[in-house]
Design an enzyme around this catalytic site. Structure first.
Site, PDB file in Angstrom:
ATOM      1  CG  ASN A 188      -3.504   0.337   5.370  1.00 25.85           C
ATOM      2  OD1 ASN A 188      -4.567  -0.121   4.995  1.00 25.85           O
ATOM      3  ND2 ASN A 188      -2.876  -0.103   6.456  1.00 25.85           N
ATOM      4  CG  MET A 230       3.583   4.952  13.921  1.00 23.16           C
ATOM      5  SD  MET A 230       2.082   4.029  14.392  1.00 23.16           S
ATOM      6  CE  MET A 230       2.551   3.495  16.037  1.00 23.16           C
ATOM      7  CB  ILE A 250      -1.131  11.776  19.164  1.00 24.50           C
ATOM      8  CG1 ILE A 250      -1.231  10.250  19.331  1.00 24.50           C
ATOM      9  CG2 ILE A 250      -2.423  12.460  19.611  1.00 24.50           C
ATOM     10  CD1 ILE A 250      -1.399   9.785  20.743  1.00 24.50           C
ATOM     11  CG  LEU A 251      -1.961  14.731  13.640  1.00 19.79           C
ATOM     12  CD1 LEU A 251      -2.869  14.498  12.436  1.00 19.79           C
ATOM     13  CD2 LEU A 251      -0.744  15.559  13.242  1.00 19.79           C
ATOM     14  CG  ASN A 285      -6.101   6.476  11.911  1.00 21.75           C
ATOM     15  OD1 ASN A 285      -5.065   6.271  11.262  1.00 21.75           O
ATOM     16  ND2 ASN A 285      -6.306   5.932  13.106  1.00 21.75           N
ATOM     17  CG  HIS A 331      -7.623   1.548  15.440  1.00 20.87           C
ATOM     18  ND1 HIS A 331      -6.473   1.969  16.074  1.00 20.87           N
ATOM     19  CD2 HIS A 331      -8.214   0.665  16.286  1.00 20.87           C
ATOM     20  CE1 HIS A 331      -6.378   1.379  17.253  1.00 20.87           C
ATOM     21  NE2 HIS A 331      -7.426   0.583  17.404  1.00 20.87           N
TER      22      HIS A 331
HETATM   23  C1  GRF Z   1      -1.957  -0.724  10.065  1.00 15.84           C
HETATM   24  O1  GRF Z   1      -2.202  -1.895  10.756  1.00 15.84           O
HETATM   25  C2  GRF Z   1      -2.941   0.347  10.448  1.00 15.84           C
HETATM   26  O2  GRF Z   1      -4.188  -0.161  10.786  1.00 15.84           O
HETATM   27  C3  GRF Z   1      -2.293   0.945  11.670  1.00 15.84           C
HETATM   28  O3  GRF Z   1      -0.916   0.952  11.391  1.00 15.84           O
HETATM   29  C4  GRF Z   1      -0.619  -0.094  10.471  1.00 15.84           C
HETATM   30  C5  GRF Z   1       0.071   0.562   9.309  1.00 15.84           C
HETATM   31  O4  GRF Z   1       0.518  -0.384   8.367  1.00 15.84           O
HETATM   32  N1  GRF Z   1      -2.836   2.261  11.926  1.00 15.84           N
HETATM   33  P1  GRF Z   1       1.055   0.097   6.958  1.00 15.84           P
HETATM   34  O5  GRF Z   1       2.198   1.084   7.236  1.00 15.84           O
HETATM   35  O6  GRF Z   1      -0.066   0.737   6.219  1.00 15.84           O
HETATM   36  O7  GRF Z   1       1.562  -1.154   6.296  1.00 15.84           O
END
Ligand code: GRF
Length: 198
Positions: free
Chosen positions: A22, A98, A100-101, A115, A117
């Site tokens: 992402n 990963m 939680i804030l 974020n 999800h």
């Molecule tokens: C993605 O599936 C996102 O939706 C989730 O964690 C994953 C992160 O993937 N929160 P990347 O590190 O962006 O490849």
């Protein structure tokens, strides 16, 4: 003479823990001339996150703030906050981050943290969203870009992208198709937010 003065781009901090695909979609979007944002810093809580390599390849500053090297969560978050303050940040984008804030952290940036999800929230909060969607017998799933609030995966939705769940889908095949939509959704959400007052 007479030209419009360039609009200031949103300054982004992207927080990651891993692969960073992402992040890559945001880096790629920022390469487009009229994209209304630029990444000022990538912050990772993991020293070996592949997203750091992606940031280096794009000449974006990186910072590693490791939870293990901090005495407690408050120290960890204070280090992140001071890193954010040392760059000109308008918007924090969590992208596979990963941790939680705490609500204190979120309160200090509320309305300016988003974020992504991999489910159609409010369905399937938390982890293992693909398994949950398949096991629930859902016919569609997708991804959600949302504001971050103290409740995990509960903030207002900015946008969603849907994919159909096929009869022979496994969590992996579903995840692959959702990820394609994530990479479209995150830059689109940033464009939307650039038109609002942050
Ligand atoms: C993605 O599936 C996102 O939706 C989730 O964690 C994953 C992160 O993937 N929160 P990347 O590190 O962006 O490849």
């Amino acid at each position: 003479m007479g030209g419009l003065s360039p609009v200031k781009k949103l300054g982004l901090a992207v927080l990651i823990s891993g692969r960073g695909s992402n992040l890559q979609s945001i880096i790629d979007a920022c390469g487009i001339n009229d994209f209304p944002a630029e990444i000022k810093v990538v912050i990772s809580d993991k020293v070996d996150a592949f997203g750091l390599t992606r940031a280096h390849n794009a000449s974006i500053p990186t910072r590693i703030v490791s939870r293990e090297e901090c005495a407690n969560k408050a120290e960890f978050e204070n280090k992140i906050l001071s890193t954010l303050n040392s760059f000109d940040i308008d918007l924090i984008c969590l992208a596979g981050f990963m941790r939680i804030l705490s609500s204190d952290f979120i309160t200090s940036w509320v309305g300016r943290i988003i974020n992504i999800h991999p489910s159609l929230l409010p369905k399937h909060k938390g982890l293992n969203t693909y398994e949950k969607a398949i096991e629930a017998g859902d016919t569609e799933s997708g991804c959600t870009v949302h504001y971050v609030t103290a409740g995990v995966d509960e903030g207002d939705i900015i946008l969603q992208k849907k994919v159909l769940i096929l009869p022979n889908d496994t969590p992996d095949t579903l995840a692959e198709r959702i990820l394609i939509q994530e990479h479209i959704a995150y830059p689109e959400a940033i464009r939307i937010l650039s038109q609002t007052k942050l």
